[in-house]
Structures are given as C-alpha cells and as structure tokens.
Design an enzyme around this catalytic site. Structure first.
Site, PDB file in Angstrom:
ATOM      1  N   GLU A  46       0.823  -1.217   0.000  1.00 38.30           N
ATOM      2  CA  GLU A  46       0.000   0.000   0.000  1.00 38.30           C
ATOM      3  C   GLU A  46       0.848   1.255   0.000  1.00 38.30           C
ATOM      4  O   GLU A  46       1.825   1.354   0.753  1.00 38.30           O
ATOM      5  CB  GLU A  46      -0.891  -0.019   1.250  1.00 38.30           C
ATOM      6  CG  GLU A  46      -2.280   0.473   1.010  1.00 38.30           C
ATOM      7  CD  GLU A  46      -3.045  -0.435   0.046  1.00 38.30           C
ATOM      8  OE1 GLU A  46      -3.091  -0.115  -1.158  1.00 38.30           O
ATOM      9  OE2 GLU A  46      -3.589  -1.445   0.508  1.00 38.30           O
ATOM     10  N   HIS A  47       0.435   2.191  -0.837  1.00 38.67           N
ATOM     11  CA  HIS A  47       1.162   3.457  -1.010  1.00 38.67           C
ATOM     12  C   HIS A  47       2.588   3.203  -1.461  1.00 38.67           C
ATOM     13  O   HIS A  47       3.511   3.923  -1.081  1.00 38.67           O
ATOM     14  CB  HIS A  47       1.116   4.311   0.270  1.00 38.67           C
ATOM     15  CG  HIS A  47      -0.218   4.970   0.461  1.00 38.67           C
ATOM     16  ND1 HIS A  47      -0.584   6.119  -0.202  1.00 38.67           N
ATOM     17  CD2 HIS A  47      -1.298   4.610   1.199  1.00 38.67           C
ATOM     18  CE1 HIS A  47      -1.822   6.454   0.135  1.00 38.67           C
ATOM     19  NE2 HIS A  47      -2.278   5.547   0.977  1.00 38.67           N
ATOM     20  N   GLY A 141     -16.777   5.285  -2.898  1.00 43.53           N
ATOM     21  CA  GLY A 141     -16.006   5.930  -1.831  1.00 43.53           C
ATOM     22  C   GLY A 141     -15.554   4.971  -0.754  1.00 43.53           C
ATOM     23  O   GLY A 141     -15.292   5.369   0.382  1.00 43.53           O
ATOM     24  N   ASP A 201      -4.824   0.779  -9.233  1.00 42.70           N
ATOM     25  CA  ASP A 201      -6.250   0.463  -9.363  1.00 42.70           C
ATOM     26  C   ASP A 201      -6.622   0.084 -10.803  1.00 42.70           C
ATOM     27  O   ASP A 201      -7.341  -0.890 -11.042  1.00 42.70           O
ATOM     28  CB  ASP A 201      -7.110   1.663  -8.935  1.00 42.70           C
ATOM     29  CG  ASP A 201      -6.722   2.162  -7.556  1.00 42.70           C
ATOM     30  OD1 ASP A 201      -6.061   1.422  -6.823  1.00 42.70           O
ATOM     31  OD2 ASP A 201      -7.086   3.302  -7.224  1.00 42.70           O
TER      32      ASP A 201
HETATM   33  C1  GLA Z   1      -5.299   4.585  -4.042  1.00 49.21           C
HETATM   34  C2  GLA Z   1      -4.594   4.983  -5.325  1.00 49.21           C
HETATM   35  C3  GLA Z   1      -3.572   3.928  -5.743  1.00 49.21           C
HETATM   36  C4  GLA Z   1      -2.649   3.574  -4.595  1.00 49.21           C
HETATM   37  C5  GLA Z   1      -3.446   3.303  -3.321  1.00 49.21           C
HETATM   38  C6  GLA Z   1      -2.560   3.099  -2.124  1.00 49.21           C
HETATM   39  O1  GLA Z   1      -6.071   3.455  -4.249  1.00 49.21           O
HETATM   40  O2  GLA Z   1      -5.536   5.151  -6.353  1.00 49.21           O
HETATM   41  O3  GLA Z   1      -2.863   4.392  -6.859  1.00 49.21           O
HETATM   42  O4  GLA Z   1      -1.695   4.584  -4.386  1.00 49.21           O
HETATM   43  O5  GLA Z   1      -4.343   4.358  -3.028  1.00 49.21           O
HETATM   44  O6  GLA Z   1      -1.838   1.939  -2.246  1.00 49.21           O
END
Ligand code: GLA
Length: 415
Positions: A46-47, A141, A201
């Site tokens: 994540e991130h 959301g 995503d």
């Molecule tokens: C959101 C963003 C992704 C990614 C995630 C965190 O979903 O759209 O690109 O950065 O946060 O992993």
C-alpha cells in the site's frame, strides 16, 4: 443485536441488464453492447505504487457496467443510475484537464469522458463520441476503486467500438494492449478528474485474472499471475467497508506523495524503491516526518515481496498463514503510525478483527476511511464480522458493510 450487512455483487447478467435498460430508457435506442470492469482490493503493498514498489491486488466480483454506443460526432452523452434524471453532455473537442477552461466539473463523468480524451492524446484518435449509461455495484467511496472500474469499463468499450484492438477478451486478455488502456484510464483519473493516484487500481481492474492475485511491479508495470485460491485451504478474505468517508482528491493523498518525492530528491534516488539502507536514509532525511514516510515505503516493499514469495511456495497453510497474517498486521501498523493514512474507524475494524481470531487485518487502498481486509479461516468469518459490527455499534457508528472477496475477472465484455 443488529443483522450483519453483506454488500453482495450483482451477477453479470443483472448488471448488464440494469445498464442496458437505463440506456434504452434514456436514449431511446439499443446500446451497441455492455462492458464491465471490477473494483479491487489490494492484499498488500500500500502506497508503494507511486514509489515504484510491488503491489498484490485481486479483482472483486463487484463491477461497474457501461452500456455504450458510438456516435457519428464527437459529443458524449452520459447517464448513471445515480443521476437518472439528468443527462450530462460533453464535447470531446473542448474538454480538458482539471484547472483548464475545458475542465469537467461533474466528477463521475470525468472518469468516462476522460478515457476518450486520454486515448485521443495517446494517438488513437480522434475517437468518435458516444452515448453511455452506467450502473455499478462497486461500493462508492469505499476504497475499492469504484472510479477505476468506471474508467476501465469505458476503456474496453471504446477499444471495441472504435476497433483499437488493444484489450483482447476477458478469457484471453492482451496484456501489452491492456497496458495502454491502463495508461489512458490513469490519465483520465490524474488529469481530467484531478486525483494524482498511481497505477495500482487501473492495472488491477484491467489485468487481474479470475482465481489469481496479480503481482504487479510498479517499477515497469510488469505483472505476474499468482494462484490465489483461499477456499481450497479453508480461508477467506473478508472486506470490511467502514463507510467512513474516503476521498483521494482532498489533499492528504497528494501530500503523502509529495513527501515521498521530496525524500527521494534528498536521498538522490529516482524513486523510494531504490533506497537500500533505511537507517542511512533516515539519518540523511533528518526530519522525523520524511524518515517515517520512507520507513513505511521501504518496509512495505519488503513485506509485499515476502508475501508474494509465500504464495509462490504454495497454498497459505500451517505456518505460512500465520506469517501472511503477521505481514498484513505489520502493514497496517506501518500505515497507521509511519504513513498516517489510517483513521479511527479503520483501526477499530482491524483491532476487532484481530481480537476475534483473524490471522491478520489491515486497511486497504488509499486510507482516510474506506475499507479494511481480514484474513480469516472460513469458519470464523461470521464471528469476525460480528465482532467488528459490535465494536461499531458500541461506538454509535453506522453499521459497516461486509464483502467476501473472491478473485474475479478483469474488464471486458462478459459473454
Ligand atoms: C489509491 C490509489 C492507488 C494507490 C493506493 C494506495 O487506491 O488510487 O494508486 O496509491 O491508493 O496503495
């Protein structure tokens, strides 16, 4: 004791019929077809996408459905079940990026029209305009990529009606062509909708496969399918939609990204994936905030690689499920403490799930609300869900929604 709320996915037939019916009712003719694309959950990683790291998403059975027909001109007419009465009309010749005179002010239409704009810009145009009706069962959301689902359903629809030849089919996706569609969908999100997100995503929605997790290397956006059949080993992945507001365009996401770029600049690397020694990096960064952000990114990259290796060794059984759970727990704690993108609703969901016997639990997606996931043995799912719902009720919060996540099919026209 209130009943648990399960947010089940519509069947492909139901979804397609809903979108087609709305199309007919609105535009008074038959759509050329209905295309759909899934939301996603990220198991770990994540991130890190915008830092060049690895991610491990699966596609959800929940999909956005777009009934669409091309037009002879460059106009785009859009309707969704959310805005039933109003048809939005846009002109592909005048729409432009956020902050320019052609900006699209209505959020959801930016996702659809933005994909056509991006394909034009990538040299596949000038694309024809289109009429489209949207129906989606991806919770909005909730950090489950409802917007990417819209973009990717539109991308595969335009691919087919404009004969771009990029997508292949659901059964035999064209990976290289889909990379181009991912870029177009991401450009729509970044430039037309104005949310500066990474490519996780859209890649998940276009390139995941049924029954598999997608090992995605964001250094070059290369992918590998990893078998992910939790049911075979008596496990489930429970998604907990906290229903706490989640928005990526409100500045927090952008400020985390800016922190990472600033850290990379100070450290003299292209992206934080290139950091080799996190202690040295922390010392060089000086300030605690940038050091903490970098600590999250570097440790999350290591955890994600370890998780993928675990899956490569075989099904999550015995000690491997305990290790996987621990990696998920550490991921959450790092996102909460070092990256500071969790919130009370996510933390309570994660704590309650762990206390009720989940092997591991963590927030998933961008954070600041949205959803958490828990890895649980199949016979403990109801108990874990109940524990989370009770914890919410005790605090007077609205009831969370639950999803049993089974890895679904990528974007395409389902036969
Ligand atoms: C959101 C963003 C992704 C990614 C995630 C965190 O979903 O759209 O690109 O950065 O946060 O992993």
């Amino acid at each position: 004791m209130t009943a648990l709320v399960w947010a089940d996915a519509a069947t492909p037939e139901e979804g397609a019929e809903q979108a087609a019916a709305l199309f007919r009712e609105t535009f008074d003719y038959e759509p050329r077809g209905v295309w759909s694309a899934p939301g996603r959950v990220n198991i770990i990683g994540e991130h890190v996408d915008y830092n060049g790291g690895p991610c491990l998403p699966i596609a959800l059975p929940h999909r956005a459905f777009v009934a669409l027909s091309p037009r002879a001109d460059r106009m785009v007419r859009l309707v969704s079940t959310q805005t039933r009465a109003a048809v939005d009309v846009l002109d592909l010749d005048t729409l432009g990026p956020k902050g320019t005179p052609g900006e699209v002010t209505n959020h959801w239409t930016a996702y659809l029209a933005g994909v056509a704009w991006a394909l034009d810009r990538a040299g596949y145009g000038p694309l024809r305009g289109f009429d489209a009706a949207l129906w989606s069962c991806v919770p909005l959301g909730a950090g489950l990529s409802s917007s990417a689902a819209l973009e990717c359903a539109t991308a595969v629809a335009l691919d087919e009606v404009c004969s771009l030849g990029l997508a292949g089919t659901v059964e035999a996706p064209d990976d290289e062509g889909r990379k181009v569609l991912v870029e177009a969908a991401q450009a729509a999100e970044n430039q037309i909708a104005g949310a500066n997100t990474g490519g996780l995503d859209q890649t998940a929605s276009l390139r995941c496969r049924e029954g598999h997790a997608l090992a995605l290397d964001c250094r070059d956006m290369s992918t590998r399918q990893v078998p992910f059949d939790l049911g075979a080993v008596g496990l489930e992945l429970l998604v907990i939609d906290t229903r706490a507001k989640h928005s990526l365009a409100d500045g927090q996401y952008g400020s985390r990204r800016a922190d990472c770029e600033e850290s990379a600049r100070i450290l003299g690397v292209d992206q934080l994936v290139d950091v080799e020694d996190v202690d040295e990096a922390s010392a060089a960064l000086g300030g605690e905030r940038l050091a903490a952000r970098t600590r999250h990114v570097v440790s999350e990259i290591a955890r994600t690689r370890a998780f993928i290796e675990l899956l490569d060794e075989g099904p999550l059984e015995g000690v491997r499920v305990a290790v996987a759970g621990a990696l998920m727990n550490d991921s959450h704690d790092s996102l909460r403490d070092d990256y500071e993108v969790s919130c009370e609703e996510l933390d309570v969901a994660v704590e309650a799930a762990r206390a009720a016997g989940a092997y591991g639990a963590r927030m998933t997606g961008g954070g600041f609300g949205g959803s958490a996931i828990a890895l649980v043995s199949a016979d403990a799912v109801l108990g874990v869900a109940r524990a989370v719902a009770d914890a919410y009720e005790a605090r007077g919060w609205q009831a969370p929604h639950f999803i049993r996540a089974l890895p679904g099919a990528p974007a395409g026209r389902l036969s």
